[in-house]
Design an enzyme around this catalytic site. Structure first.
Site: not given
Length: 493
Positions: A88, A90, A95, A97-98, A151, A153, A237
């Site tokens: 996506y 950002d 970006e 995300s796994t 980041h 998580n 986070h």
């Protein structure tokens, strides 16, 4: 006993262009992600219903607008991937995300798959605009005063008081730079000068605890956006870390963090370490290339970054002496101890394992060979080029091809992880649905899959439990369902 944990990472990539006519990073980021060629379906929306980045763990919501793009822009911004992850835009960055993972090795695997995904998107753009038209870097700073995030998580139990989590994590996060740093030439953000330092992000942390991620960045981020059942869970986070190219650094960074959270959740006695000034300390650790300098503790005593990490490691070894020690955790503990031992002897022993050491070695060799100084613009270019996602251009990949870096995962596994989700989290169900019914999936998110079943009807399958929706729980249902309606009936039953 602690629960099994879901965790993963988000990487904002640096993006640049040599074309002054198309220099807008937002447009370029959108152009890039929309040219990745292997989406199950480009029409799937991202479901924002359970997302609110304005909620603070300390019990309030800050003022601001929650992102709710219209359908057309939503599709431009968001791509649901075949591996259960998300690609996506950002802000002004692409970006990735796994998908949700349960081991440090799986995080490494799916993060490296994200590197492949970005590289594939760059190649696709070059087919349209020409070679070198968009440059993408897996790093944290452009060298011009701008930092972008990486980041981590971690799913944690809501019942654990956040104050206890934060107090235990501050010394750990400040000092883990010694193995998690990506390496950086120079200094930024009006901090003290440095020829070279361990971390790219350290200069940009300005406060201890806050909700912000882009200004006045905190060591402890207080965002309360669980992406799971909010009564049972919170999502920790973590923004106080560099993104790594080296697989060993990523493995230890997320693996040690998960181990520390195991101890916190089980109320295990952790070291009572309090740094005098954590914000100052994180910058001092970053500038300590010999990893020997003193860190001031509250009360006036001194310690070192290695000593702090050893105290956490010893606590973990004691904890797992009386608790189940799985092979994935054992591998983390072994690497943690070996890494600290090598750092104490000579950080250069880790030239095959840690980014900041490998990059420093590369640049020092170049400076010696060329007879130039560290302020030479070619050195700054090497600093950046280390992180180029194109395997044929990135200096990290040059080391990898020469077998000068240690690997955790194999190339064949990374290729598979680009399109195959982890089997033991809800990512399996999400990925299976978007691949089996790409035309019927209307939207998806971390916590839902929405199906368009016709007649203007949308049916939502909630995924509020990150450790359900696994292959073991849902493969049979999916295999036996020829249609979405059949699946929904079986789920209802």
């Amino acid at each position: 006993m602690t629960m099994k944990r879901a965790f993963g990472t988000e990487t904002e990539f640096g993006i640049a262009t040599r074309d002054p006519e198309s220099a807008d990073p937002v447009s370029n980021s959108l152009f890039l992600i929309n040219h990745y060629p292997y989406f199950p379906s480009p029409k799937i929306l991202w479901d924002y219903e359970n997302e609110n980045p304005l909620l603070d763990i300390r019990g309030f919501e800050v003022e601001g607008e929650r992102e709710r793009p219209g359908p057309d822009y939503n599709r431009l911004l968001n791509k649901v991937l075949a591996n259960g992850g998300r690609l996506y835009v950002d802000g002004a960055h692409p970006e990735y995300s796994t998908p949700e993972c349960t081991t440090a090795r799986d995080v490494v695997l799916h993060e490296k798959a994200g590197d492949r995904i970005l590289a594939a998107a760059v190649r696709a753009v070059e087919q349209v605009r020409g070679p070198g038209s968009l440059l993408v870097y897996k790093n944290n700073t452009d060298g011009k005063g701008n930092s972008y995030g990486y980041h981590e998580n971690y799913l944690v139990a809501r019942a654990i008081p956040f104050e206890r989590v934060a107090r235990a994590l501050v010394p750990f996060l400040v000092t883990r730079l010694i193995y998690a740093g990506a390496g950086k030439v120079g200094a930024e953000n009006q901090t003290s000068p440095a020829v070279y330092q361990i971390s790219q992000r350290a200069d940009f942390f300005e406060t201890l605890m806050d909700l912000n991620t882009m200004v006045k960045r905190p060591i402890i981020n207080t965002r309360d956006e669980p992406h799971a059942d909010p009564v049972k869970y919170r999502r920790l986070h973590v923004i106080a870390g560099d993104v790594n190219m080296a697989e060993c650094a990523t493995f230890l960074k997320v693996g040690a963090m998960a181990v520390v959270l195991d101890m916190i959740e089980d109320n295990w006695a952790l070291p009572a370490i309090e740094l005098e000034d954590p914000v100052h300390a994180i910058k001092a650790v970053s500038r300590d290339l010999e990893v020997k300098a003193d860190l001031r503790l509250a009360g006036g005593k001194a310690t070192t970054a290695i000593a702090v990490q050893r105290v956490y490691l010893k606590a973990a070894q004691d904890y797992y002496a009386s608790h189940e020690l799985t092979l994935p955790v054992k591998e983390v503990l072994i690497r943690w101890e070996e890494t600290l031992d090598k750092l104490e002897r000579d950080p250069r022993e880790l030239v095959r394992e840690l980014d900041w050491v490998a990059k420093r070695d590369l640049i020092e060799s170049y400076v010696d060979r060329k007879g130039c100084g560290w302020e030479d613009p070619r050195v700054a270019m090497m600093d950046l080029q280390y992180h180029d996602v194109r395997p044929e251009k990135g200096l990290y990949f040059t080391l990898e091809r020469a077998r000068r870096v240690e690997r955790i995962v194999m190339d064949e596994e990374i290729l598979r992880a680009e399109t195959v989700a982890p089997l033991d989290t809800r990512a399996y169900f999400r990925a299976a649905c978007v691949k089996k019914w790409p035309q019927e999936v209307y939207a998806a998110s971390w916590t839902s899959v929405l199906f368009d079943i016709g007649n203007a009807a949308i049916k939502k399958v909630p995924l509020m439990e990150p450790l359900r929706g696994t292959e073991a729980l849902t493969k049979g249902l999916l295999d036996e369902s020829d249609t979405v309606n059949s699946l929904l009936e079986k789920l209802k039953a």
